[in-house]
Each structure stands twice: as C-alpha cells, then as structure tokens.
Design a protein around this motif. Structure first.
Motif, PDB file in Angstrom:
ATOM      1  N   ILE A  13      33.653  25.537  36.683  1.00 42.31           N
ATOM      2  CA  ILE A  13      34.108  26.707  35.939  1.00 42.31           C
ATOM      3  C   ILE A  13      35.096  27.468  36.814  1.00 42.31           C
ATOM      4  N   ASP A  14      36.189  27.908  36.232  1.00 38.70           N
ATOM      5  CA  ASP A  14      37.176  28.723  36.942  1.00 38.70           C
ATOM      6  C   ASP A  14      36.503  30.004  37.427  1.00 38.70           C
ATOM      7  N   SER A  15      36.689  30.335  38.696  1.00 41.43           N
ATOM      8  CA  SER A  15      36.024  31.502  39.280  1.00 41.43           C
ATOM      9  C   SER A  15      36.438  32.817  38.626  1.00 41.43           C
ATOM     10  N   ARG A  16      37.546  32.818  37.907  1.00 41.40           N
ATOM     11  CA  ARG A  16      37.992  34.062  37.260  1.00 41.40           C
ATOM     12  C   ARG A  16      37.156  34.426  36.042  1.00 41.40           C
ATOM     13  N   VAL A  17      36.339  33.496  35.547  1.00 38.19           N
ATOM     14  CA  VAL A  17      35.591  33.781  34.315  1.00 38.19           C
ATOM     15  C   VAL A  17      34.079  33.791  34.514  1.00 38.19           C
ATOM     16  N   ILE A  18      33.618  33.686  35.761  1.00 36.89           N
ATOM     17  CA  ILE A  18      32.174  33.709  35.983  1.00 36.89           C
ATOM     18  C   ILE A  18      31.741  35.099  36.431  1.00 36.89           C
ATOM     19  N   PRO A  19      30.471  35.413  36.282  1.00 39.46           N
ATOM     20  CA  PRO A  19      29.989  36.722  36.750  1.00 39.46           C
ATOM     21  C   PRO A  19      30.252  36.917  38.245  1.00 39.46           C
ATOM     22  N   GLU A  20      30.604  38.114  38.609  1.00 41.78           N
ATOM     23  CA  GLU A  20      30.969  38.442  39.988  1.00 41.78           C
ATOM     24  C   GLU A  20      29.845  38.142  40.981  1.00 41.78           C
TER      25      GLU A  20
END
Length: 150
Positions: A13-20
C-alpha cells in the motif's frame, strides 16, 4: 472477500494513504534499531505514538525493502591462513555494494580456513556469480562456492 479475512496475506500500500500510526511505528522501529533512544518509551514519545500502539502493530508493519527485496546469498570459501586474506575478501564484498549478514570462520587447519558468509546484495550492479568471481580472484582464496540464493 471472505478468503482475505480468513488468512494473513501481505499487501503493498502506498504510504500516503495508510493511517499515520503505521508510519510512526516504522519510525520507532528504526529509532530503536539505530539506538537513537534510550528506551522504547522514549522512541515512542519522539514519534508521537503510545507504546500500546507500537506493540499492536510492530510485528505487522515493515518497510518494503526490508521484508521483500533482499537478495541474500550464502557462500563457503577456503582461505589460506595468511594475514590479510579475509580482510581483502571483505574489501571486495564492500566494493561490490554488499553487506555481510553473517560470517563464520573455522579454526585454520593444514594452512587453510573455511569461512561461511551470508551477504545481502544491495544493488543490481553485481550478480551472485560476479561476486563469487571477484572473491575467487583475491590472492589467498583457494575455493568459493555458492551454497544458497534467496
């Protein structure tokens, strides 16, 4: 969709769209690995997450390259028992942009010592066979064999 919920599967998953929180767990893992904090509590505080959040996700969150893109090779080599031979082999490994993951050396007998070494290849510039050839060319190396490739 039921098959996905029943078993554990890895996904990218692209890190820009996962929970912080996942990114922060990775920060804590890196901080602890590099000893950038005196304790886990301090590393969590620096990253802005609780220890319970860290423990909840630590075994499930990895950087992609850590888990899936490692090229590992294990070699067995016979070296002459002379000063500098192992150091020269390690120098060749370093210049090949590879990291030594493990190195075991037997006590020399009959003027030679066997080493078993596992390397992580960090670039596509050198293949396993290239590194084997480079090590074989080192003065004092008697034999090099690749035992395993991952």
């Amino acid at each position: 969709m039921d098959n996905l919920s029943c078993s554990s599967q890895m996904i990218v998953i692209d890190s820009r769209v996962i929970p912080e929180v996942f990114i922060k767990v990775l920060e804590v893992k890196k901080t602890m690995a590099n000893r950038g904090a005196r304790s886990l509590a301090e590393a969590c505080r620096k990253s802005g997450i609780s220890r319970s959040a860290y423990y909840k996700y630590k075994d499930h969150v990895f950087f992609y390259d850590e888990k899936f893109t490692q090229k590992l090779i294990t070699m067995s080599s016979v070296l002459q028992d002379r000063p500098g031979v192992l150091a020269n082999v390690l120098s060749v490994i370093h210049s090949s942009d590879a990291n030594v993951m493990t190195l075991n050396q037997c006590i020399p007998t009959d003027g030679v010592a066997t080493i078993t070494i596992t390397l992580k290849l960090n670039s596509d510039r050198y293949t396993e066979d290239d590194i084997r050839t480079l090590i074989s060319a080192v003065d004092g190396v008697v034999d090099v064999r690749i035992l395993n490739r991952e």
